[in-house]
Motif scaffolding. Sequence first.
Motif, PDB file in Angstrom:
ATOM      1  N   ALA A  31     -11.285  -3.640  18.300  1.00 23.02           N
ATOM      2  CA  ALA A  31     -10.199  -3.491  17.322  1.00 23.02           C
ATOM      3  C   ALA A  31      -9.982  -4.772  16.511  1.00 23.02           C
ATOM      4  CB  ALA A  31      -8.910  -3.049  18.007  1.00 23.02           C
ATOM      5  N   SER A  32     -11.068  -5.407  16.095  1.00 21.13           N
ATOM      6  CA  SER A  32     -10.985  -6.649  15.323  1.00 21.13           C
ATOM      7  C   SER A  32     -10.646  -6.355  13.861  1.00 21.13           C
ATOM      8  CB  SER A  32     -12.317  -7.398  15.391  1.00 21.13           C
ATOM      9  OG  SER A  32     -12.336  -8.440  14.439  1.00 21.13           O
ATOM     10  N   PRO A  33      -9.436  -6.726  13.411  1.00 26.22           N
ATOM     11  CA  PRO A  33      -9.099  -6.501  12.004  1.00 26.22           C
ATOM     12  C   PRO A  33      -9.946  -7.347  11.057  1.00 26.22           C
ATOM     13  CG  PRO A  33      -7.288  -7.609  13.155  1.00 26.22           C
ATOM     14  CD  PRO A  33      -8.335  -7.293  14.171  1.00 26.22           C
ATOM     15  N   ARG A  34     -10.386  -8.522  11.515  1.00 28.75           N
ATOM     16  CA  ARG A  34     -11.260  -9.356  10.674  1.00 28.75           C
ATOM     17  C   ARG A  34     -12.577  -8.635  10.404  1.00 28.75           C
ATOM     18  NH1 ARG A  34     -11.520 -15.464  12.704  1.00 28.75           N
ATOM     19  NH2 ARG A  34     -10.713 -16.205  10.733  1.00 28.75           N
ATOM     20  N   ALA A  35     -13.164  -8.079  11.460  1.00 34.44           N
ATOM     21  CA  ALA A  35     -14.415  -7.340  11.296  1.00 34.44           C
ATOM     22  C   ALA A  35     -14.192  -6.118  10.409  1.00 34.44           C
ATOM     23  CB  ALA A  35     -14.967  -6.921  12.656  1.00 34.44           C
ATOM     24  N   GLY A  36     -13.079  -5.431  10.622  1.00 33.54           N
ATOM     25  CA  GLY A  36     -12.764  -4.255   9.808  1.00 33.54           C
ATOM     26  C   GLY A  36     -12.593  -4.604   8.345  1.00 33.54           C
ATOM     27  N   GLN A  37     -11.877  -5.680   8.051  1.00 32.29           N
ATOM     28  CA  GLN A  37     -11.667  -6.069   6.656  1.00 32.29           C
ATOM     29  C   GLN A  37     -12.974  -6.482   6.000  1.00 32.29           C
ATOM     30  OE1 GLN A  37      -8.718  -5.567   4.911  1.00 32.29           O
ATOM     31  NE2 GLN A  37     -10.216  -5.843   3.278  1.00 32.29           N
ATOM     32  N   LEU A  38     -13.848  -7.134   6.754  1.00 33.70           N
ATOM     33  CA  LEU A  38     -15.155  -7.487   6.212  1.00 33.70           C
ATOM     34  C   LEU A  38     -15.949  -6.221   5.879  1.00 33.70           C
ATOM     35  CD1 LEU A  38     -17.247  -9.554   5.400  1.00 33.70           C
ATOM     36  CD2 LEU A  38     -17.913  -9.763   7.799  1.00 33.70           C
ATOM     37  N   LEU A  39     -15.885  -5.218   6.751  1.00 33.72           N
ATOM     38  CA  LEU A  39     -16.564  -3.946   6.469  1.00 33.72           C
ATOM     39  C   LEU A  39     -15.997  -3.288   5.212  1.00 33.72           C
ATOM     40  CD1 LEU A  39     -16.925  -2.521  10.081  1.00 33.72           C
ATOM     41  CD2 LEU A  39     -18.757  -3.398   8.619  1.00 33.72           C
ATOM     42  N   VAL A  40     -14.675  -3.300   5.059  1.00 30.83           N
ATOM     43  CA  VAL A  40     -14.049  -2.743   3.849  1.00 30.83           C
ATOM     44  C   VAL A  40     -14.573  -3.471   2.615  1.00 30.83           C
ATOM     45  CG1 VAL A  40     -11.862  -2.555   2.574  1.00 30.83           C
ATOM     46  CG2 VAL A  40     -11.976  -1.852   4.973  1.00 30.83           C
ATOM     47  N   ASN A  41     -14.565  -4.802   2.651  1.00 35.94           N
ATOM     48  CA  ASN A  41     -15.036  -5.578   1.502  1.00 35.94           C
ATOM     49  C   ASN A  41     -16.499  -5.270   1.171  1.00 35.94           C
ATOM     50  OD1 ASN A  41     -12.512  -6.750   1.447  1.00 35.94           O
ATOM     51  ND2 ASN A  41     -13.165  -8.671   2.378  1.00 35.94           N
ATOM     52  N   LEU A  42     -17.316  -5.142   2.193  1.00 31.92           N
ATOM     53  CA  LEU A  42     -18.716  -4.811   1.968  1.00 31.92           C
ATOM     54  C   LEU A  42     -18.873  -3.394   1.419  1.00 31.92           C
ATOM     55  CD1 LEU A  42     -20.134  -6.562   5.141  1.00 31.92           C
ATOM     56  CD2 LEU A  42     -20.622  -7.205   2.755  1.00 31.92           C
ATOM     57  N   MET A  43     -18.064  -2.453   1.906  1.00 32.81           N
ATOM     58  CA  MET A  43     -18.108  -1.084   1.367  1.00 32.81           C
ATOM     59  C   MET A  43     -17.698  -1.084  -0.106  1.00 32.81           C
ATOM     60  SD  MET A  43     -16.578   1.091   4.577  1.00 32.81           S
ATOM     61  CE  MET A  43     -16.823   2.744   3.877  1.00 32.81           C
ATOM     62  N   LEU A  44     -16.669  -1.845  -0.445  1.00 26.86           N
ATOM     63  CA  LEU A  44     -16.218  -1.918  -1.836  1.00 26.86           C
ATOM     64  C   LEU A  44     -17.256  -2.571  -2.742  1.00 26.86           C
ATOM     65  CD1 LEU A  44     -12.486  -2.824  -1.227  1.00 26.86           C
ATOM     66  CD2 LEU A  44     -13.345  -0.705  -2.279  1.00 26.86           C
ATOM     67  N   SER A  45     -18.141  -3.392  -2.168  1.00 30.24           N
ATOM     68  CA  SER A  45     -19.191  -4.025  -2.971  1.00 30.24           C
ATOM     69  C   SER A  45     -20.273  -3.028  -3.376  1.00 30.24           C
ATOM     70  CB  SER A  45     -19.823  -5.202  -2.206  1.00 30.24           C
ATOM     71  OG  SER A  45     -20.697  -4.729  -1.190  1.00 30.24           O
ATOM     72  N   GLN A  46     -20.327  -1.888  -2.682  1.00 30.46           N
ATOM     73  CA  GLN A  46     -21.302  -0.852  -3.010  1.00 30.46           C
ATOM     74  C   GLN A  46     -20.642   0.518  -2.872  1.00 30.46           C
ATOM     75  OE1 GLN A  46     -25.103  -1.244  -1.047  1.00 30.46           O
ATOM     76  NE2 GLN A  46     -25.649   0.859  -1.523  1.00 30.46           N
ATOM     77  N   PRO A  47     -19.748   0.860  -3.804  1.00 28.75           N
ATOM     78  CA  PRO A  47     -19.076   2.158  -3.717  1.00 28.75           C
ATOM     79  C   PRO A  47     -20.008   3.303  -4.113  1.00 28.75           C
ATOM     80  CG  PRO A  47     -18.425   1.035  -5.720  1.00 28.75           C
ATOM     81  CD  PRO A  47     -19.310   0.083  -4.952  1.00 28.75           C
ATOM     82  N   PRO A  48     -19.642   4.516  -3.755  1.00 28.90           N
ATOM     83  CA  PRO A  48     -20.448   5.672  -4.188  1.00 28.90           C
ATOM     84  C   PRO A  48     -20.477   5.762  -5.707  1.00 28.90           C
ATOM     85  CG  PRO A  48     -18.831   6.307  -2.527  1.00 28.90           C
ATOM     86  CD  PRO A  48     -18.509   4.909  -2.927  1.00 28.90           C
ATOM     87  N   PRO A  49     -21.513   6.382  -6.265  1.00 29.33           N
ATOM     88  CA  PRO A  49     -21.603   6.521  -7.722  1.00 29.33           C
ATOM     89  C   PRO A  49     -20.421   7.304  -8.307  1.00 29.33           C
ATOM     90  CG  PRO A  49     -23.557   7.455  -6.635  1.00 29.33           C
ATOM     91  CD  PRO A  49     -22.672   6.934  -5.573  1.00 29.33           C
ATOM     92  N   ALA A  50     -19.907   8.267  -7.565  1.00 26.94           N
ATOM     93  CA  ALA A  50     -18.730   9.034  -7.974  1.00 26.94           C
ATOM     94  C   ALA A  50     -17.797   9.103  -6.770  1.00 26.94           C
ATOM     95  CB  ALA A  50     -19.130  10.438  -8.417  1.00 26.94           C
ATOM     96  N   LEU A  51     -16.624   8.473  -6.881  1.00 23.26           N
ATOM     97  CA  LEU A  51     -15.717   8.398  -5.739  1.00 23.26           C
ATOM     98  C   LEU A  51     -15.040   9.726  -5.395  1.00 23.26           C
ATOM     99  CD1 LEU A  51     -13.850   4.993  -5.901  1.00 23.26           C
ATOM    100  CD2 LEU A  51     -15.171   5.908  -4.012  1.00 23.26           C
TER     101      LEU A  51
END
Length: 167
Positions: A31-51
């Motif tokens: 339950a590491s929020p740091r790891a989770g936030q890093l995953l969110v940031n990485l996901m936002l760096s490559q979003p789907p072509p159509a959200l």
Amino acid sequence: MVEPPSFTITTAALCYQEVVSQLVHDFKFQASPRAGQLLVNLMLSQPPPALGNALLPVPMFPARAKERGFNQAHWLAKRLGKSTGMPVLRARCIKQMPSQRSLNRKERRRNVSDAFRMEGGIPEHVTIVDDVVTTGATGHALAAAALAQGAKRVDVWAAARTPFQKS
């Protein structure tokens, strides 16, 4: 014969190997929020072509969510929704299942078959949020539930995808 998935496309920023698998493990099981936030940031760096019109986190069976302490897909979806301005939908897992981790492709698909039910209305284009995509079985089952409820298109957005393996 292999049935095509119920979803249209999968977007995953990372390959689930080495340091990425440790990052996901820290988020999911510690339950590491740091790891989770890093995953969110990485996901936002490559979003789907159509959200699409809304995010749909993969639900967990209530006993498993209680045991783990949180639903990692819902945690990710809430933060992705806040960053993108997209609403987060709810679905329920109505079937207590063994963990997918030790199952092969066929067993995974059978394991999650008819496991999900949508809550409330659903827009035309939905994007499922998950931490890791392995065979696509969970996305397929949740997408099928969303399509049965009236969605016209369902995509999958995950933090990571496992390397392709024939099984």
